[in-house]
Design an enzyme around this catalytic site. Structure first.
Site, PDB file in Angstrom:
ATOM      1  N   MET A  30       0.850  -1.199   0.000  1.00  0.00           N
ATOM      2  CA  MET A  30       0.000   0.000   0.000  1.00  0.00           C
ATOM      3  C   MET A  30       0.885   1.248   0.000  1.00  0.00           C
ATOM      4  O   MET A  30       0.421   2.343   0.319  1.00  0.00           O
ATOM      5  CB  MET A  30      -0.942  -0.015   1.201  1.00  0.00           C
ATOM      6  CG  MET A  30      -1.925  -1.189   1.135  1.00  0.00           C
ATOM      7  SD  MET A  30      -3.480  -0.876   1.967  1.00  0.00           S
ATOM      8  CE  MET A  30      -2.935  -0.540   3.614  1.00  0.00           C
ATOM      9  N   LEU A  33       6.754   2.972   1.548  1.00  0.00           N
ATOM     10  CA  LEU A  33       7.588   1.780   1.741  1.00  0.00           C
ATOM     11  C   LEU A  33       8.679   1.994   2.779  1.00  0.00           C
ATOM     12  O   LEU A  33       9.237   3.083   2.899  1.00  0.00           O
ATOM     13  CB  LEU A  33       8.227   1.376   0.404  1.00  0.00           C
ATOM     14  CG  LEU A  33       7.253   1.177  -0.764  1.00  0.00           C
ATOM     15  CD1 LEU A  33       8.021   0.778  -2.027  1.00  0.00           C
ATOM     16  CD2 LEU A  33       6.195   0.129  -0.440  1.00  0.00           C
ATOM     17  N   GLY A  36      11.121  -3.048   5.529  1.00  0.00           N
ATOM     18  CA  GLY A  36      10.405  -4.337   5.483  1.00  0.00           C
ATOM     19  C   GLY A  36       9.957  -4.628   4.060  1.00  0.00           C
ATOM     20  O   GLY A  36      10.192  -5.722   3.522  1.00  0.00           O
ATOM     21  N   HIS A  37       9.326  -3.622   3.421  1.00  0.00           N
ATOM     22  CA  HIS A  37       8.958  -3.789   2.009  1.00  0.00           C
ATOM     23  C   HIS A  37      10.212  -4.014   1.170  1.00  0.00           C
ATOM     24  O   HIS A  37      10.217  -4.809   0.231  1.00  0.00           O
ATOM     25  CB  HIS A  37       8.245  -2.548   1.471  1.00  0.00           C
ATOM     26  CG  HIS A  37       6.961  -2.215   2.159  1.00  0.00           C
ATOM     27  ND1 HIS A  37       6.802  -1.119   2.958  1.00  0.00           N
ATOM     28  CD2 HIS A  37       5.760  -2.846   2.141  1.00  0.00           C
ATOM     29  CE1 HIS A  37       5.561  -1.069   3.414  1.00  0.00           C
ATOM     30  NE2 HIS A  37       4.905  -2.109   2.932  1.00  0.00           N
ATOM     31  N   GLY A 147       4.936 -10.142   3.873  1.00  0.00           N
ATOM     32  CA  GLY A 147       5.655 -10.068   5.146  1.00  0.00           C
ATOM     33  C   GLY A 147       4.906 -10.827   6.235  1.00  0.00           C
ATOM     34  O   GLY A 147       3.673 -10.804   6.286  1.00  0.00           O
ATOM     35  N   ASP A 150       2.141  -9.464   9.039  1.00  0.00           N
ATOM     36  CA  ASP A 150       0.707  -9.686   8.808  1.00  0.00           C
ATOM     37  C   ASP A 150       0.481 -11.193   8.690  1.00  0.00           C
ATOM     38  O   ASP A 150       0.142 -11.703   7.615  1.00  0.00           O
ATOM     39  CB  ASP A 150       0.282  -8.963   7.531  1.00  0.00           C
ATOM     40  CG  ASP A 150       0.447  -7.462   7.661  1.00  0.00           C
ATOM     41  OD1 ASP A 150      -0.373  -6.839   8.335  1.00  0.00           O
ATOM     42  OD2 ASP A 150       1.432  -6.926   7.121  1.00  0.00           O
ATOM     43  N   ARG A 187       2.366   2.473   9.415  1.00  0.00           N
ATOM     44  CA  ARG A 187       1.561   3.188  10.412  1.00  0.00           C
ATOM     45  C   ARG A 187       2.399   3.688  11.602  1.00  0.00           C
ATOM     46  O   ARG A 187       1.889   4.464  12.410  1.00  0.00           O
ATOM     47  CB  ARG A 187       0.426   2.292  10.911  1.00  0.00           C
ATOM     48  CG  ARG A 187      -0.675   2.103   9.883  1.00  0.00           C
ATOM     49  CD  ARG A 187      -1.901   1.417  10.474  1.00  0.00           C
ATOM     50  NE  ARG A 187      -3.037   1.491   9.581  1.00  0.00           N
ATOM     51  CZ  ARG A 187      -3.416   0.505   8.751  1.00  0.00           C
ATOM     52  NH1 ARG A 187      -2.725  -0.616   8.699  1.00  0.00           N
ATOM     53  NH2 ARG A 187      -4.471   0.648   7.976  1.00  0.00           N
TER      54      ARG A 187
HETATM   55  O1  PAF Z   1      -0.144  -5.994   3.436  1.00  0.00           O
HETATM   56  C1  PAF Z   1      -0.527  -5.022   2.750  1.00  0.00           C
HETATM   57  O2  PAF Z   1       0.149  -3.996   2.623  1.00  0.00           O
HETATM   58  C2  PAF Z   1      -1.881  -5.077   2.077  1.00  0.00           C
HETATM   59  O3  PAF Z   1      -2.820  -5.733   2.869  1.00  0.00           O
HETATM   60  C3  PAF Z   1      -1.838  -5.687   0.682  1.00  0.00           C
HETATM   61  C4  PAF Z   1      -1.398  -7.142   0.713  1.00  0.00           C
HETATM   62  C5  PAF Z   1      -0.884  -4.889  -0.197  1.00  0.00           C
HETATM   63  C6  PAF Z   1      -3.221  -5.634   0.019  1.00  0.00           C
HETATM   64  O4  PAF Z   1      -3.671  -4.332  -0.113  1.00  0.00           O
END
Ligand code: PAF
Length: 281
Positions: A30, A33, A36-37, A147, A150, A187
């Site tokens: 989303m 970044l 982690g991303h 990741g 989640d 966040r």
């Molecule tokens: O983990 C996230 O950032 C979101 O839930 C995802 C997988 C990109 C879906 O919008």
């Protein structure tokens, strides 16, 4: 590194890549970044010929009183990071490109989506599954990277892929933490300095739980109690849940032996944070 805005352009690029025999990795995000991303992008770049990073703040996964409007965005910084890591394109559609007004289809993984985070966020996982299945159909990746912070999302996506026969391999990636142990999250930017100090209690409590389990403690209620005490002891914290569950079913377990995940969701001030450790960590 290009930013692509439409489904048809992504399809054209993917078609050319496929013709040239390239494998494709997808990192769904989303945006806003962080490292982690970055680690997901690195793994995709390492293991695929081409990497697509999607940046889409998905309205379908936010409840009515959640932070959709306020969710942080910075496409310039995101594109610099993706380019520096060797990503090939960013797919950044507008909401109208992803969801036609006439959309009538939902994707819901029953059961798993109603537990844990699904209790306080009842629409969340259906929204995640909807957008991830659309991304899988648009990008047709060989590999997709998620990741483990989640963890429930990871379990649900796996189930969706199995149930709907998506021809993609789901690759779990370890949680990335800052130098103080706080799990990286877009966040975290909402936290004040004082709240950030309190947020460290999440990982501290999990580390303590880990040490209890390593020294032979097996009673889930005892471990949960110890985690709860540590988190309740810091200012601004309000626990949503602390659970020890089976990693496949996400059902509570009483005895902590194998196939377990220790998961928590905690409000620090107004910000809801999640963290965990599992056998996969
Ligand atoms: O983990 C996230 O950032 C979101 O839930 C995802 C997988 C990109 C879906 O919008």
């Amino acid at each position: 590194m290009e930013i692509i805005k439409t489904v048809s352009e992504v399809r054209d690029i993917v078609k050319k890549w496929r013709k040239a025999g390239h494998s494709i990795g997808l990192v769904p995000t989303m945006g806003y970044l962080h490292a982690g991303h970055g680690s997901l992008v690195e793994q995709s770049v390492k293991n695929n010929d081409k990497t697509v990073v999607s940046v889409f703040v998905n309205p379908a996964q936010f409840g009515p009183n959640e932070d959709l409007e306020k969710y942080p965005r910075d496409i310039k910084r995101d594109s610099e990071l993706v380019a520096s890591l060797g990503g090939d394109i960013i797919f950044k559609p507008e909401p109208e490109e992803m969801y036609k007004k006439s959309n009538a289809t939902t994707v819901k993984v029953e059961g798993l989506s109603q537990k844990l985070c699904g209790i306080t966020r009842p629409v969340h996982f259906a929204g995640v599954c909807q957008v991830v299945s659309k991304l899988f159909n648009i990008v047709t990746p060989d590999n997709a990277y998620f990741g483990l912070k989640d963890f429930q999302q990871y379990v649900i996506i796996n189930k969706m892929v199995e149930d709907l026969n998506f021809p993609v391999k789901i690759n779990p990636c370890a949680i990335v933490r800052d130098k103080n142990g706080l799990a990286l999250s877009s966040r975290n930017v909402y936290l004040t300095d004082e709240e950030t100090k309190s947020a460290l209690s999440l990982n501290q409590s999990l580390q303590y739980a880990k040490s209890l389990i390593s020294s032979g403690e097996k009673k889930a209620f005892f471990i949960i109690d110890e985690i709860t005490k540590i988190i309740n002891n810091v200012p601004y914290s309000k626990i949503d849940y602390v659970k020890i569950v089976d990693i496949d079913t996400l059902d509570d377990i009483d005895i902590v032996e194998k196939k377990y995940a220790v998961l928590l969701a905690v409000y620090i001030g107004k910000t809801r944070l999640i963290d965990n450790f599992t056998e996969l960590s």
